[in-house]
Scaffold this active site. Sequence first.
Site, PDB file in Angstrom:
ATOM      1  N   GLU A 116      -4.280 -15.984  16.962  1.00  0.00           N
ATOM      2  CA  GLU A 116      -5.251 -15.418  17.889  1.00  0.00           C
ATOM      3  C   GLU A 116      -5.241 -16.165  19.217  1.00  0.00           C
ATOM      4  O   GLU A 116      -4.981 -17.365  19.270  1.00  0.00           O
ATOM      5  CB  GLU A 116      -6.650 -15.458  17.259  1.00  0.00           C
ATOM      6  CG  GLU A 116      -6.739 -14.496  16.079  1.00  0.00           C
ATOM      7  CD  GLU A 116      -8.083 -14.465  15.376  1.00  0.00           C
ATOM      8  OE1 GLU A 116      -8.425 -13.424  14.829  1.00  0.00           O
ATOM      9  OE2 GLU A 116      -8.792 -15.481  15.362  1.00  0.00           O
ATOM     10  N   CYS A 129      -7.656 -19.325  25.898  1.00  0.00           N
ATOM     11  CA  CYS A 129      -7.591 -20.294  24.806  1.00  0.00           C
ATOM     12  C   CYS A 129      -6.432 -19.876  23.910  1.00  0.00           C
ATOM     13  O   CYS A 129      -6.433 -18.771  23.358  1.00  0.00           O
ATOM     14  CB  CYS A 129      -8.930 -20.248  24.044  1.00  0.00           C
ATOM     15  SG  CYS A 129      -8.964 -21.293  22.597  1.00  0.00           S
ATOM     16  N   CYS A 136      -3.626 -24.427  10.332  1.00  0.00           N
ATOM     17  CA  CYS A 136      -3.637 -25.843  10.705  1.00  0.00           C
ATOM     18  C   CYS A 136      -3.509 -26.664   9.430  1.00  0.00           C
ATOM     19  O   CYS A 136      -4.155 -26.348   8.427  1.00  0.00           O
ATOM     20  CB  CYS A 136      -4.947 -26.189  11.423  1.00  0.00           C
ATOM     21  SG  CYS A 136      -4.983 -27.867  12.075  1.00  0.00           S
ATOM     22  N   CYS A 140     -10.432 -30.023   8.894  1.00  0.00           N
ATOM     23  CA  CYS A 140     -11.762 -30.412   9.373  1.00  0.00           C
ATOM     24  C   CYS A 140     -12.774 -29.500   8.681  1.00  0.00           C
ATOM     25  O   CYS A 140     -12.598 -28.283   8.642  1.00  0.00           O
ATOM     26  CB  CYS A 140     -11.830 -30.278  10.888  1.00  0.00           C
ATOM     27  SG  CYS A 140     -10.569 -31.288  11.687  1.00  0.00           S
ATOM     28  N   CYS A 143     -14.387 -26.305  10.388  1.00  0.00           N
ATOM     29  CA  CYS A 143     -13.509 -25.410  11.160  1.00  0.00           C
ATOM     30  C   CYS A 143     -12.913 -24.324  10.275  1.00  0.00           C
ATOM     31  O   CYS A 143     -12.341 -24.613   9.217  1.00  0.00           O
ATOM     32  CB  CYS A 143     -12.395 -26.244  11.788  1.00  0.00           C
ATOM     33  SG  CYS A 143     -11.130 -25.250  12.593  1.00  0.00           S
ATOM     34  N   CYS A 366     -15.244 -20.997  19.398  1.00  0.00           N
ATOM     35  CA  CYS A 366     -14.531 -22.195  18.960  1.00  0.00           C
ATOM     36  C   CYS A 366     -14.581 -22.359  17.458  1.00  0.00           C
ATOM     37  O   CYS A 366     -15.656 -22.330  16.860  1.00  0.00           O
ATOM     38  CB  CYS A 366     -15.191 -23.438  19.540  1.00  0.00           C
ATOM     39  SG  CYS A 366     -14.491 -23.928  21.057  1.00  0.00           S
TER      40      CYS A 366
HETATM   41  N1  SAH Z   1      -6.905 -28.668  16.584  1.00  0.00           N
HETATM   42  C1  SAH Z   1      -7.365 -29.023  17.856  1.00  0.00           C
HETATM   43  C2  SAH Z   1      -7.594 -27.855  18.776  1.00  0.00           C
HETATM   44  C3  SAH Z   1      -8.241 -26.617  18.193  1.00  0.00           C
HETATM   45  S1  SAH Z   1      -9.911 -26.682  17.747  1.00  0.00           S
HETATM   46  C4  SAH Z   1      -8.614 -29.859  17.742  1.00  0.00           C
HETATM   47  O1  SAH Z   1      -9.164 -29.958  16.662  1.00  0.00           O
HETATM   48  O2  SAH Z   1      -9.013 -30.428  18.746  1.00  0.00           O
HETATM   49  C5  SAH Z   1     -10.828 -26.594  19.285  1.00  0.00           C
HETATM   50  C6  SAH Z   1     -12.214 -27.226  19.213  1.00  0.00           C
HETATM   51  O3  SAH Z   1     -13.121 -26.431  18.437  1.00  0.00           O
HETATM   52  C7  SAH Z   1     -12.197 -28.584  18.565  1.00  0.00           C
HETATM   53  O4  SAH Z   1     -13.004 -29.495  19.263  1.00  0.00           O
HETATM   54  C8  SAH Z   1     -12.788 -28.282  17.212  1.00  0.00           C
HETATM   55  O5  SAH Z   1     -13.276 -29.438  16.607  1.00  0.00           O
HETATM   56  C9  SAH Z   1     -13.846 -27.270  17.561  1.00  0.00           C
HETATM   57  N2  SAH Z   1     -14.355 -26.516  16.416  1.00  0.00           N
HETATM   58  C10 SAH Z   1     -13.719 -26.238  15.264  1.00  0.00           C
HETATM   59  N3  SAH Z   1     -14.520 -25.515  14.447  1.00  0.00           N
HETATM   60  C11 SAH Z   1     -15.686 -25.335  15.102  1.00  0.00           C
HETATM   61  C12 SAH Z   1     -16.887 -24.639  14.792  1.00  0.00           C
HETATM   62  N4  SAH Z   1     -17.023 -23.960  13.668  1.00  0.00           N
HETATM   63  N5  SAH Z   1     -17.886 -24.652  15.704  1.00  0.00           N
HETATM   64  C13 SAH Z   1     -17.724 -25.296  16.891  1.00  0.00           C
HETATM   65  N6  SAH Z   1     -16.606 -25.946  17.244  1.00  0.00           N
HETATM   66  C14 SAH Z   1     -15.592 -25.971  16.362  1.00  0.00           C
HETATM   67 FE1  SF4 Z   2      -7.182 -28.059  12.789  1.00  0.00          FE
HETATM   68 FE2  SF4 Z   2      -9.595 -26.946  13.097  1.00  0.00          FE
HETATM   69 FE3  SF4 Z   2      -9.372 -29.573  12.718  1.00  0.00          FE
HETATM   70 FE4  SF4 Z   2      -8.588 -28.510  15.048  1.00  0.00          FE
HETATM   71  S1  SF4 Z   2     -10.657 -28.528  14.241  1.00  0.00           S
HETATM   72  S2  SF4 Z   2      -7.482 -30.040  13.791  1.00  0.00           S
HETATM   73  S3  SF4 Z   2      -7.776 -26.507  14.315  1.00  0.00           S
HETATM   74  S4  SF4 Z   2      -8.784 -27.967  11.225  1.00  0.00           S
END
Ligand code: SAH
Ligand code: SF4
Length: 390
Positions: A116, A129, A136, A140, A143, A366
């Site tokens: 996406e 974006c 991934c 996390c 996420c 995000c």
């Molecule tokens: N993998 C990279 C980039 C993609 S995520 C990273 O983790 O930085 C982009 C941003 O969205 C990151 O700061 C991530 O922690 C945040 N993010 C992920 N899941 C989220 C959620 N459910 N609500 C708000 N921010 C989120």
């Molecule tokens: Fe991967 Fe989501 Fe963690 Fe970014 S926030 S490193 S996309 S699992």
Amino acid sequence: MTATSPITQDVLTIPRKTDGEALPNLIGMTRDALSTALADIGTPERQVKMRLGQVWQWLYVKGVTEFDQMTNLSKDFRTLLSESFSLERPEIVTRQISTDGTRKYLLRIRGGHEVEAVYIPEEDRGTLCISSQVGCTLTCSFCHTGTQKLVRNLTPAEIVGQILIARDDLEEWGRAPGDKRNVSNIVLMGMGEPLYNTDNVRDAMKIAMDGDGIALSRRRITLSTSGVVPEIARAGEEIGCMLAISFHATTDEVRDKLVPINKKWNIEALIKACHDYPRLSNSERITFEYVMLKDVNDSDADARRLVKLIGGIPAKINLIPFNPWPGAPYERSTNARIKAFGDIVNKAGYASPVRTPRGEDIMAACGQLKSATERARKSRAQIAAETGTS
Ligand code: SAH
Ligand code: SF4
């Protein structure tokens, strides 16, 4: 109400050599690679530079999709190009437009994978974006992408392809250099960890920054990493883009749970890498992203620890209200809590804008990105579990 306008397209027909092997894609090749590719098909040495310039302009200034549109090249040369190469973009599966103008593209790439990209229009800018991986490998816990099992790195063509697709859709090709841009900024904040795919991300961003093409300034590109410490300096040296760190917690104990890569490179190691980031200055600050999770990381003590930890680093702090997704194990902090947290950070001298969730009605915010095939597979599995048919 969500305005949904799926674009139906024929399944992409990938041009193939007669032996069935796919032709190399000119899109995504760096200048050097493209130059070699042109020489390899017999372009006379003294012409390679000129042809490279012409082809580059067609690809990245005019945005053509067919060799036949390259009208300043002879017909014979165009035929040779089309027999030797493809000009392959990702295929748009769906395009959704949110009530706030955010556009989410679901794109299909080789192998039937889906990624996406999200376009976010604002008063003074338009941010695209983009994704760097399918899914991934990191997990996390807040996420949605991290719950997707299927993972592969995107190629430079697939990364640049997301920019081309957005520019196609926003009719942005062929504008004069000073004209207002729809896609004025790029953030590598879609699916995937860009610093687990550094080489391809670098090549793609080099193409996006090339002054004779898409010509985005390095300062308008922000790479967000969860903290792949050994790669951070390389991002600064080889791409030179702005850096965002997914920080999210102020003790190793909590960060280990939220951002498990912390077990490998802890807060101390991450902070050191930030201090060492090339070109760090007051005009080129690091953004610390901090997702606000109710009762998990949002206390006053957290805010105070945060400013202490980043002391001495030119920084701004981006507070991200948690964006929920189906089955997520967290809740968003209250607005009052986010404000109190932001006030402490502000008083310590750091800008702490709260990121407004965009495109929530189309799950474009995000951390909500996850491919539709994966979602569909999940829900079928869930149905099977519920009905006892698995
Ligand atoms: N993998 C990279 C980039 C993609 S995520 C990273 O983790 O930085 C982009 C941003 O969205 C990151 O700061 C991530 O922690 C945040 N993010 C992920 N899941 C989220 C959620 N459910 N609500 C708000 N921010 C989120
Ligand atoms: Fe991967 Fe989501 Fe963690 Fe970014 S926030 S490193 S996309 S699992």
